[in-house]
Design an enzyme around this catalytic site. Structure first.
Site, PDB file in Angstrom:
ATOM      1  N   LYS A  63       0.809  -1.226   0.000  1.00 45.31           N
ATOM      2  CA  LYS A  63       0.000   0.000   0.000  1.00 45.31           C
ATOM      3  C   LYS A  63       0.848   1.285   0.000  1.00 45.31           C
ATOM      4  CE  LYS A  63      -4.244  -1.743   2.050  1.00 45.31           C
ATOM      5  NZ  LYS A  63      -5.262  -1.596   3.096  1.00 45.31           N
ATOM      6  N   GLY A 117      -0.815   0.156  12.836  1.00 47.44           N
ATOM      7  CA  GLY A 117      -0.449  -0.340  11.506  1.00 47.44           C
ATOM      8  C   GLY A 117      -1.229   0.387  10.419  1.00 47.44           C
ATOM      9  N   ARG A 140       0.914  -1.950  21.174  1.00 45.69           N
ATOM     10  CA  ARG A 140       1.867  -2.863  21.819  1.00 45.69           C
ATOM     11  C   ARG A 140       3.297  -2.375  21.629  1.00 45.69           C
ATOM     12  NH1 ARG A 140       1.813  -8.804  19.399  1.00 45.69           N
ATOM     13  NH2 ARG A 140       2.370  -7.587  17.557  1.00 45.69           N
TER      14      ARG A 140
HETATM   15  P1  ATR Z   1      -2.708  -3.652   9.473  1.00 48.62           P
HETATM   16  O1  ATR Z   1      -2.140  -3.096   8.213  1.00 48.62           O
HETATM   17  O2  ATR Z   1      -3.866  -4.586   9.237  1.00 48.62           O
HETATM   18  O3  ATR Z   1      -3.023  -2.618  10.484  1.00 48.62           O
HETATM   19  P2  ATR Z   1      -0.202  -4.341  10.768  1.00 48.62           P
HETATM   20  O4  ATR Z   1       0.509  -3.233  10.124  1.00 48.62           O
HETATM   21  O5  ATR Z   1       0.450  -5.673  10.866  1.00 48.62           O
HETATM   22  O6  ATR Z   1      -1.581  -4.656  10.057  1.00 48.62           O
HETATM   23  O7  ATR Z   1      -0.663  -3.864  12.222  1.00 48.62           O
HETATM   24  C1  ATR Z   1      -1.329  -4.697  13.099  1.00 48.62           C
HETATM   25  C2  ATR Z   1      -1.603  -3.965  14.418  1.00 48.62           C
HETATM   26  O8  ATR Z   1      -2.149  -4.900  15.345  1.00 48.62           O
HETATM   27  C3  ATR Z   1      -0.376  -3.404  15.079  1.00 48.62           C
HETATM   28  O9  ATR Z   1      -0.726  -2.255  15.793  1.00 48.62           O
HETATM   29  C4  ATR Z   1       0.036  -4.537  16.016  1.00 48.62           C
HETATM   30  O10 ATR Z   1       0.824  -4.123  17.100  1.00 48.62           O
HETATM   31  P3  ATR Z   1       2.412  -3.959  16.931  1.00 48.62           P
HETATM   32  O11 ATR Z   1       2.636  -2.646  16.231  1.00 48.62           O
HETATM   33  O12 ATR Z   1       2.944  -3.995  18.286  1.00 48.62           O
HETATM   34  O13 ATR Z   1       2.855  -5.139  16.085  1.00 48.62           O
HETATM   35  C5  ATR Z   1      -1.314  -4.981  16.494  1.00 48.62           C
HETATM   36  N1  ATR Z   1      -1.333  -6.358  16.996  1.00 48.62           N
HETATM   37  C6  ATR Z   1      -1.415  -7.497  16.278  1.00 48.62           C
HETATM   38  N2  ATR Z   1      -1.447  -8.576  17.084  1.00 48.62           N
HETATM   39  C7  ATR Z   1      -1.359  -8.112  18.365  1.00 48.62           C
HETATM   40  C8  ATR Z   1      -1.342  -8.723  19.659  1.00 48.62           C
HETATM   41  N3  ATR Z   1      -1.419 -10.044  19.805  1.00 48.62           N
HETATM   42  N4  ATR Z   1      -1.268  -7.917  20.724  1.00 48.62           N
HETATM   43  C9  ATR Z   1      -1.195  -6.581  20.598  1.00 48.62           C
HETATM   44  N5  ATR Z   1      -1.219  -5.933  19.409  1.00 48.62           N
HETATM   45  C10 ATR Z   1      -1.302  -6.692  18.300  1.00 48.62           C
END
Ligand code: ATR
Length: 261
Positions: A63, A117, A140
């Site tokens: 993207k 994200g 996180r």
């Molecule tokens: P997207 O483009 O769908 O937003 P991404 O860029 O992978 O996907 O972002 C996923 C989000 O979900 C992030 O904020 C991630 O936290 P991190 O930045 O710490 O990775 C969060 N996320 C995913 N699984 C998680 C979990 N088990 N606990 C806490 N946060 C989680």
């Protein structure tokens, strides 16, 4: 018209299933291909795809990467991500789908947004357009929240916070937006209980299946909007950009069959 979805992996893409079935039902001579491109092949493949296709959706992980190969609509440029291309121009319909999914719902001025994200970026841009004044951005990985807050911080007050500040952030907010994938596999929404939500007017969850968070919010009588609505509206926006007729009844039927099952 030659359309598709560019990403990796795109085999399970909802767009692929919905658009193919929709085009067939409306008798439109359009194709919608799965353009599954390995990240290391992107640079080599992208030029050919731009030449060959009238338009396409862009999904993870391209993207942002696609932006330097095309011209950009103002919102896509400001937002920093493209999920829809038409004739070598990039648009973003994610944030628009988000805003449309909130039509008729009052948005409080102070909100908590969890996640930093791509989905969070779209929501943040939408919230800015909706006139929100302060966002507690909880993630996180704290550094990602800080980075994202810098991108939009000139327009709205964004306070990056760690996960252990989620409960306190909720206390100071009137709405919760979840832009993480937490809940997708039936897991609980961190350590949040229904009492932590009961004072909110809205819970928004980007996940398009029923989650524990949505269940808790409904239990305490809060308005819940989930990801299926955002997805639906961004898909409709794509059709508009590509100039393909939108037959609401037909599209809804396909959507219900594929997405809501
Ligand atoms: P997207 O483009 O769908 O937003 P991404 O860029 O992978 O996907 O972002 C996923 C989000 O979900 C992030 O904020 C991630 O936290 P991190 O930045 O710490 O990775 C969060 N996320 C995913 N699984 C998680 C979990 N088990 N606990 C806490 N946060 C989680």
């Amino acid at each position: 018209m030659k359309l598709g979805i560019l990403g990796y992996p795109v085999t399970e893409s909802m767009s692929y299933k919905v658009f193919n079935e929709y085009f067939e039902l409306i008798g439109k001579k359009s194709t919608y291909d799965a353009l599954n491109v390995q990240p290391e092949d992107f640079e080599r493949e992208v030029h050919g795809i731009l030449k060959e296709y009238d338009g396409f959706n862009v999904t993870k992980p391209f993207k942002e990467k696609i932006m330097r190969y095309i011209t950009l609509d103002e919102n896509a440029r400001n937002m920093g991500a493209v999920n829809c291309v038409f004739k070598n121009k990039g648009y973003n319909t994610d944030w628009k789908g988000f805003v449309r999914s909130l039509e008729g719902i009052e948005i409080p001025k102070v909100v908590t947004l969890v996640g930093a994200g791509g989905a969070s970026r779209a929501l943040l841009y939408g919230l800015l357009k909706l006139g929100v004044e302060r966002v507690y951005l909880v993630n996180r990985t704290f550094e990602r929240a800080v980075r994202l807050s810098k991108d939009f911080g000139d327009h709205v007050e964004i306070i990056p916070r760690r996960l252990d500040a989620l409960k306190d952030s909720l206390k100071e907010s009137s709405a919760l937006f979840n832009a993480t994938s937490v809940g997708m596999r039936g897991e609980k929404f961190f350590d949040i209980s229904p009492e932590d939500l009961s004072h909110l007017s809205l819970v928004y969850d980007v996940i398009y299946i029923k989650t524990h968070l949505q269940e808790m919010a409904r239990e305490v009588g809060i308005t819940v909007v989930s990801g299926e609505s955002m997805w639906y509206h961004q898909a409709v926006e794509n059709l508009k950009i590509w100039g393909i007729p939108f037959h609401e009844e037909v599209f809804k039927k396909v959507f219900e069959k594929v997405v809501l099952k």
